[in-house]
Design an enzyme around this catalytic site. Structure first.
Site, PDB file in Angstrom:
ATOM      1  CB  ILE A  86      -0.961  -0.031   1.398  1.00 53.67           C
ATOM      2  CG1 ILE A  86      -2.281   0.945   0.980  1.00 53.67           C
ATOM      3  CG2 ILE A  86      -0.353   0.138   2.461  1.00 53.67           C
ATOM      4  CD1 ILE A  86      -2.794   0.632  -0.343  1.00 53.67           C
ATOM      5  CB  SER A  92      10.874   0.052   5.103  1.00 48.20           C
ATOM      6  OG  SER A  92      10.006  -1.341   4.663  1.00 48.20           O
ATOM      7  NE  ARG A  93      10.782  -5.769   8.603  1.00 48.97           N
ATOM      8  CZ  ARG A  93      10.046  -6.949   8.743  1.00 48.97           C
ATOM      9  NH1 ARG A  93      10.102  -7.566   9.955  1.00 48.97           N
ATOM     10  NH2 ARG A  93       9.033  -7.035   7.811  1.00 48.97           N
ATOM     11  CE  LYS A 103      -8.114  -1.655   5.977  1.00 43.86           C
ATOM     12  NZ  LYS A 103      -7.697  -2.773   5.125  1.00 43.86           N
ATOM     13  CG  ASP A 118      -6.686  -6.175   5.434  1.00 47.09           C
ATOM     14  OD1 ASP A 118      -5.966  -5.474   6.283  1.00 47.09           O
ATOM     15  OD2 ASP A 118      -6.696  -5.975   4.261  1.00 47.09           O
TER      16      ASP A 118
END
Ligand code: NAP
Length: 307
Positions: free
Chosen positions: A15, A37-38, A91, A169
Site C-alpha cells: 500500500i 523499512s527493513r 487501517k 481486512d
C-alpha cells in the site's frame, strides 16, 4: 500558503508503493522526507531500516505515517509519539482496540495529532451517500464484499495470522463506509465466521446487525469482484458500488467516479489540516464491529487455504 510538512513513511510494502508514495508526490502539503523499512525503499528518498535511528537523525520530520500491517504498528506509533511526532495510522488502526486507546491518550497528553485513517471513507460517493440518507428512514441495508485474496494480498501470510483480521481486512473498509453513511449507529447481533482449517483468521464472514442490516464478506471470489452496499429507505433505494466510489439512487447513477485514486490524496489533505489545527481524529466504530464479530461469531471450519 504555509510550507510543505515533512513526513516519514514507515513500512514500504504494497500500500505504501501503490497509494501513499503517489499521493505524497502529488500533494501540495507534504514532502516525503525519508522512509523506515527493513527491506523496502523509495527511489531518491533517504532510507532507514530502524525507527529509533530515523527519529534520532531526522528531528526535522514532524509527522510519521505508518503503512505497516496492524500487529507491528503499535510499537512504531508509540515510539513516534514519544519522540514528539504526529502520527497517521493505516487501517485498521491497530491489532486491538485497547492499544489504539493507549495511542489516543498518549497523543492527547503530548498535544500531538493522531489520525486513524479509513481510506474507503474518502471514496468519491461516500459523502453524497451520507447526505442523501440523512433525512431518510432506513428499512434495511446489505453489504456484499467479495474479492480474491490471492489478487489483493499475494503471499501476505500476515492476514491469516492472529491480528491480521482475515477477510475483515477488506471487510472493515465496508464497515468504515457503513458507519459513516448511516444516520444512526447499529450493533452486531450475530455472525458466522469461516476459518480455513490451517489458518488463524476467517476467509469469509456473514454478519447480522440491529436495524435489519446484514453483511457478507468473502475472500474466495474469482472473476468479477464486488464491493457494494445496498440501502433500502422509505423513499427509495441507494446503491454504493465500487467500494463507495459510485452512487446510484433507484438504479440511476447520481455521483462519483469509478476510481480509487482519490482516496489517499484526501487522507493526506485531512492529515495536513488536522496537524495545522492541532486536532486528532480516531473513530473506532468499524473496528468495534469486527471485534464484536470475533467475540460473538459462530466458527465454521472450511477447506484449507494456500496462496
Ligand atoms: P505489506 O505489503 O505486507 O506490508 C507493508 C510493509 O510493512 C512490508 O513491506 C514490510 O516492510 C513491513 N512489515 C511487514 N511486517 C512487519 C513486521 N512484522 N515488522 C515490521 N515491519 C513489517 O502490507 P500492505 O498490503 O501494504 O498493508 C499494510 C497495511 O495497509 C494493512 O493494515 C492493510 O490493511 C492496509 N491496506 C492495504 C491495502 C492493500 O491493497 N494491500 C489497501 C489499503 C490498506 P519491510 O519488510 O521492508 O520492513
Amino acid at each position: 500558503m504555509p510550507g510543505k510538512m515533512k513526513v516519514a513513511l514507515v513500512g514500504i510494502g504494497k500500500i505504501a508503493l501503490d497509494q501513499h508514495v503517489p499521493a505524497l508526490d502529488a500533494s501540495p502539503d507534504w514532502t516525503l522526507a525519508c522512509t523506515v523499512s527493513r527491506k523496502g525503499e523509495v527511489e531518491g528518498v533517504e532510507a532507514f531500516t530502524d525507527m529509533a535511528a530515523m527519529l534520532a537523525a531526522r528531528q526535522d520530520v514532524q509527522v510519521v505515517s505508518l503503512a505497516l500491517p496492524p500487529v507491528p504498528r503499535f510499537a512504531y506509533a508509540e515510539a513516534a509519539l514519544k519522540a514528539g511526532r504526529h502520527v497517521m495510522l493505516e487501517k485498521p488502526p491497530g491489532a486491538t482496540l485497547a492499544e489504539v486507546h493507549a495511542l489516543e491518550a498518549l497523543a492527547r497528553a503530548r498535544g500531538l495529532t493522531l489520525y486513524a485513517t479509513w481510506h474507503s471513507r474518502m471514496a468519491h460517493a461516500v459523502a453524497p451517500a451520507r447526505d442523501w440518507l440523512q433525512d431518510k428512514v432506513i428499512q434495511s441495508a446489505h453489504i456484499t464484499w467479495r474479492e480474491d485474496v490471492r489478487k489483493w494480498h499475494p503471499g501476505q501470510d500476515w492476514v491469516f495470522e492472529p491480528g491480521g483480521m482475515g477477510v475483515f481486512d477488506p471487510g472493515i473498509n465496508a464497515l468504515s463506509i457503513l458507519t459513516e453513511i448511516l444516520p444512526a449507529p447499529i450493533h452486531l447481533t450475530g455472525a458466522e465466521l469461516e476459518f480455513p482449517g490451517n489458518r488463524q483468521t476467517p476467509i469469509a464472514a456473514q454478519l447480522r446487525f440491529s436495524g435489519n442490516v446484514t453483511a457478507e464478506f468473502d475472500w474466495r471470489q474469482e472473476g468479477p469482484q464486488t464491493w457494494d452496499i445496498r440501502v433500502e429507505t422509505d423513499r427509495g433505494g441507494l446503491d454504493l458500488r465500487m467500494g463507495g466510489n459510485v452512487l446510484e439512487i433507484d438504479g440511476v447513477v447520481q455521483a462519483g467516479q469509478n476510481s480509487i485514486m482519490g482516496e489517499y490524496p484526501a487522507l493526506y489533505a485531512r492529515m495536513a489540516s488536522l496537524v495545522r489545527e492541532g486536532e486528532s481524529e480516531v473513530d473506532l466504530a468499524p473496528m468495534v464491529h469486527v471485534s464484536d464479530a470475533m467475540t460473538l461469531g459462530r466458527r465454521v471450519v472450511v477447506e484449507d487455504f494456500h496462496f
